[in-house]
Design a protein around this motif. Structure first.
Motif, PDB file in Angstrom:
ATOM      1  N   LEU A 314       8.175   1.355  -7.535  1.00 35.78           N
ATOM      2  CA  LEU A 314       9.298   2.233  -7.220  1.00 35.78           C
ATOM      3  C   LEU A 314      10.603   1.457  -7.122  1.00 35.78           C
ATOM      4  N   LEU A 315      10.558   0.262  -6.563  1.00 38.73           N
ATOM      5  CA  LEU A 315      11.779  -0.531  -6.410  1.00 38.73           C
ATOM      6  C   LEU A 315      12.312  -1.058  -7.740  1.00 38.73           C
ATOM      7  N   GLU A 316      11.528  -0.922  -8.799  1.00 38.29           N
ATOM      8  CA  GLU A 316      12.017  -1.269 -10.137  1.00 38.29           C
ATOM      9  C   GLU A 316      13.007  -0.236 -10.667  1.00 38.29           C
ATOM     10  N   GLU A 318      16.300   1.704 -10.674  1.00 36.87           N
ATOM     11  CA  GLU A 318      17.662   1.484 -10.187  1.00 36.87           C
ATOM     12  C   GLU A 318      18.144   2.700  -9.399  1.00 36.87           C
ATOM     13  N   GLY A 319      18.769   2.425  -8.246  1.00 37.66           N
ATOM     14  CA  GLY A 319      19.306   3.497  -7.420  1.00 37.66           C
ATOM     15  C   GLY A 319      18.296   4.117  -6.480  1.00 37.66           C
ATOM     16  N   LEU A 320      17.077   3.567  -6.434  1.00 35.12           N
ATOM     17  CA  LEU A 320      16.050   4.112  -5.539  1.00 35.12           C
ATOM     18  C   LEU A 320      16.035   3.314  -4.236  1.00 35.12           C
ATOM     19  N   LYS A 321      16.046   4.014  -3.118  1.00 30.75           N
ATOM     20  CA  LYS A 321      16.031   3.383  -1.799  1.00 30.75           C
ATOM     21  C   LYS A 321      14.816   3.857  -1.020  1.00 30.75           C
ATOM     22  N   ILE A 322      14.094   2.915  -0.436  1.00 30.90           N
ATOM     23  CA  ILE A 322      12.937   3.221   0.399  1.00 30.90           C
ATOM     24  C   ILE A 322      13.370   3.188   1.866  1.00 30.90           C
ATOM     25  N   TYR A 323      12.937   4.191   2.624  1.00 34.13           N
ATOM     26  CA  TYR A 323      13.188   4.267   4.057  1.00 34.13           C
ATOM     27  C   TYR A 323      11.882   3.968   4.793  1.00 34.13           C
ATOM     28  N   GLY A 324      11.962   3.009   5.722  1.00 32.76           N
ATOM     29  CA  GLY A 324      10.759   2.577   6.412  1.00 32.76           C
ATOM     30  C   GLY A 324      10.213   1.332   5.756  1.00 32.76           C
ATOM     31  N   THR A 325      10.741   0.181   6.148  1.00 35.10           N
ATOM     32  CA  THR A 325      10.399  -1.074   5.483  1.00 35.10           C
ATOM     33  C   THR A 325       9.736  -2.064   6.442  1.00 35.10           C
ATOM     34  N   SER A 326       9.112  -1.551   7.466  1.00 30.18           N
ATOM     35  CA  SER A 326       8.396  -2.415   8.395  1.00 30.18           C
ATOM     36  C   SER A 326       7.275  -3.156   7.671  1.00 30.18           C
ATOM     37  N   ILE A 327       7.031  -4.388   8.086  1.00 28.24           N
ATOM     38  CA  ILE A 327       5.903  -5.137   7.543  1.00 28.24           C
ATOM     39  C   ILE A 327       4.595  -4.446   7.904  1.00 28.24           C
ATOM     40  N   ASN A 328       4.564  -3.859   9.099  1.00 31.61           N
ATOM     41  CA  ASN A 328       3.365  -3.156   9.568  1.00 31.61           C
ATOM     42  C   ASN A 328       3.502  -1.670   9.268  1.00 31.61           C
ATOM     43  N   THR A 330       1.549   1.796   6.859  1.00 34.42           N
ATOM     44  CA  THR A 330       0.411   2.288   6.095  1.00 34.42           C
ATOM     45  C   THR A 330       0.900   2.897   4.788  1.00 34.42           C
ATOM     46  N   SER A 331       0.009   3.541   4.058  1.00 33.46           N
ATOM     47  CA  SER A 331       0.271   3.917   2.664  1.00 33.46           C
ATOM     48  C   SER A 331       1.140   5.171   2.530  1.00 33.46           C
ATOM     49  N   VAL A 332       2.347   5.079   3.077  1.00 30.10           N
ATOM     50  CA  VAL A 332       3.358   6.136   2.983  1.00 30.10           C
ATOM     51  C   VAL A 332       4.645   5.497   2.475  1.00 30.10           C
ATOM     52  N   ILE A 333       5.239   6.090   1.448  1.00 27.84           N
ATOM     53  CA  ILE A 333       6.529   5.609   0.958  1.00 27.84           C
ATOM     54  C   ILE A 333       7.499   6.777   0.929  1.00 27.84           C
ATOM     55  N   SER A 334       8.550   6.673   1.754  1.00 26.05           N
ATOM     56  CA  SER A 334       9.634   7.657   1.764  1.00 26.05           C
ATOM     57  C   SER A 334      10.817   7.066   1.011  1.00 26.05           C
ATOM     58  N   PHE A 335      11.335   7.816   0.063  1.00 29.79           N
ATOM     59  CA  PHE A 335      12.408   7.262  -0.762  1.00 29.79           C
ATOM     60  C   PHE A 335      13.362   8.350  -1.231  1.00 29.79           C
ATOM     61  N   ASN A 336      14.518   7.926  -1.710  1.00 28.16           N
ATOM     62  CA  ASN A 336      15.493   8.819  -2.333  1.00 28.16           C
ATOM     63  C   ASN A 336      16.093   8.148  -3.557  1.00 28.16           C
ATOM     64  N   LEU A 337      16.616   8.964  -4.445  1.00 25.99           N
ATOM     65  CA  LEU A 337      17.412   8.491  -5.576  1.00 25.99           C
ATOM     66  C   LEU A 337      18.879   8.732  -5.263  1.00 25.99           C
ATOM     67  N   LYS A 338      19.700   7.730  -5.481  1.00 22.15           N
ATOM     68  CA  LYS A 338      21.111   7.809  -5.122  1.00 22.15           C
ATOM     69  C   LYS A 338      21.782   9.010  -5.784  1.00 22.15           C
ATOM     70  N   GLY A 339      22.418   9.833  -4.927  1.00 23.60           N
ATOM     71  CA  GLY A 339      23.190  10.962  -5.430  1.00 23.60           C
ATOM     72  C   GLY A 339      22.378  12.181  -5.814  1.00 23.60           C
TER      73      GLY A 339
END
Length: 404
Positions: A314-316, A318-328, A330-339
């Motif tokens: 997902l981080l590949e 461009e313009g995608l931001k992940i919310y919740g970047t703790s090292i600890n 589980t298998s949940v990824i919250s993200f948005n696309l800019k704009g």
């Protein structure tokens, strides 16, 4: 390593198509899918021994009662509760939390303090707000940081001899953050406060040991862990459950009833008024047996692979931001696309057969903290694959192209 092909064969819904495309189900944090082994248990109940429990002398009632109580023992052993009667079967996490909040309304006094965290689901916020309004107690909040982690130094400063209750989720449903509940429980107990842990999001991924945690209350829902909707559990230490008054009045929760006075049944029936979700309780036990047969260590290791792979891919974009970047986490990824609004992305992904959740995920204070309307949430389970994540990546890229 999990044999995901064999495991996926247990889930009939994974064979269907949505909008003409093979289903990619990444909404597991909302509700997991149900394996055929659990579906068979549900069909067997209604086909062969459907009857009300605890009150019948006939064979069907006794058989249903035996299987329902056997499921309670399965749940007890899974969570390592000391006694089976410390497991109260409810309609789910929300009812379990409200049951405890109702009980504490008779135990709190004006200016007592209760603590929740900034990472909570609404069901672990609203009942405590209602409790404070009713009792005059004060609600305090453990703040979070940009990584989606709780500020533990601030938590330590919030605790005092006025703190009576602390309520924190084990894992954030919106961000996937794993909270340091061992420290939270220990510090709360040092000031004499009771602790309730919301395990709705943790129980699909880890196997909590309530005795080792020394937690006072722990709650969970079956539908997050391969079971049916409409059933869950409240674990409570015996001493605390005996302090709380009944949550509802009716059949099953009584000892003796007269128009002069009613006395109440002992645990667990004191909190289980009326006819329960009998089939659901039995299926809950079957779901735990299914997941334990796979092994929670195996599940955690495989889902970590999915999380790492999905995050990298997902981080590949461009313009995608992940919310919740703790090292600890589980298998949940919250993200948005800019704009681009998350709802629009989710709608387009659905057209491609990809099921994700969009919005504030019943965690609006988290979204307010980040100053966003919501996120796109992809949540993975042990029956998902890296190939499905690749499909998600292509879907997000296509949505971005169409909406930019």
């Amino acid at each position: 390593m999990l044999d995901w092909k064999k495991i996926r064969a247990d889930f009939p819904i994974l064979n269907r198509k949505v909008n003409g495309k093979p289903l990619v189900y990444f909404d597991n944090a909302a509700t997991s899918q149900t394996p055929q082994q659990v579906i068979d248990v549900i069909v067997d109940y209604y086909s062969n021994y459907n009857a009300n429990i605890h009150r019948g002398v006939h064979s069907l009632s006794q058989e249903a009662t035996d299987k329902y109580e056997a499921a309670r023992h399965t749940i007890q052993h899974h969570f390592n509760a000391k006694h089976a009667y410390e497991i109260i079967l409810t309609s789910g996490t929300t009812e379990s939390i409200n049951l405890v909040a109702h009980g504490f309304a008779s135990l709190l006094e004006k200016d007592d303090e209760v603590i929740v965290s900034a990472l909570e689901h609404h069901s672990n916020i609203v009942p405590w707000q209602m409790l404070c309004e009713k009792t005059g107690a004060l609600l305090k909040v453990i703040p979070m940081n940009q990584n989606g982690e709780l500020e533990m130094d601030s938590y330590s400063k919030l605790l005092s001899n006025k703190t009576k209750l602390v309520f924190v989720n084990h894992i954030s449903n919106a961000l996937g953050t794993i909270n340091p509940i061992e420290k939270i429980i220990e510090q709360a107990h040092n000031v004499g406060a009771a602790v309730l842990i919301d395990g709705a999001q943790s129980c699909p991924h880890v196997k909590p040991d309530v005795q080792a945690l020394n937690v006072d209350f722990y709650v969970a829902s079956a539908h997050k862990m391969c079971g049916p909707t409409g059933v869950g559990m409240l674990y409570g230490k015996e001493e605390w459950l005996n302090k709380l008054p009944p949550y509802q009045g009716g059949g099953e929760m009584i000892d003796q009833v007269s128009f002069t006075k009613t006395t109440y049944a002992g645990l667990p029936h004191k909190f289980e008024a009326g006819t329960p979700n009998i089939c659901g309780g039995i299926a809950f036990g079957a779901a735990l047996n299914y997941m334990n047969a796979i092994g929670f260590n195996n599940i955690a290791a495989y889902e970590k692979e999915l999380l790492d792979y999905g995050t990298k891919r997902l981080l590949e974009i461009e313009g995608l931001k992940i919310y919740g970047t703790s090292i600890n986490k589980t298998s949940v990824i919250s993200f948005n696309l800019k704009g681009i609004h998350p709802y629009d992305v989710g709608t387009l992904l659905d057209k491609m057969g990809i099921a994700v959740r969009t919005g504030h995920h019943c965690a609006q204070p988290i979204m307010d903290y980040y100053k966003i309307p919501g996120t796109i949430r992809a949540s993975f389970a042990f029956y998902n694959t890296k190939a499905e994540i690749d499909t998600l990546i292509e879907g997000v890229k296509k949505a971005k192209m169409m909406l930019s």
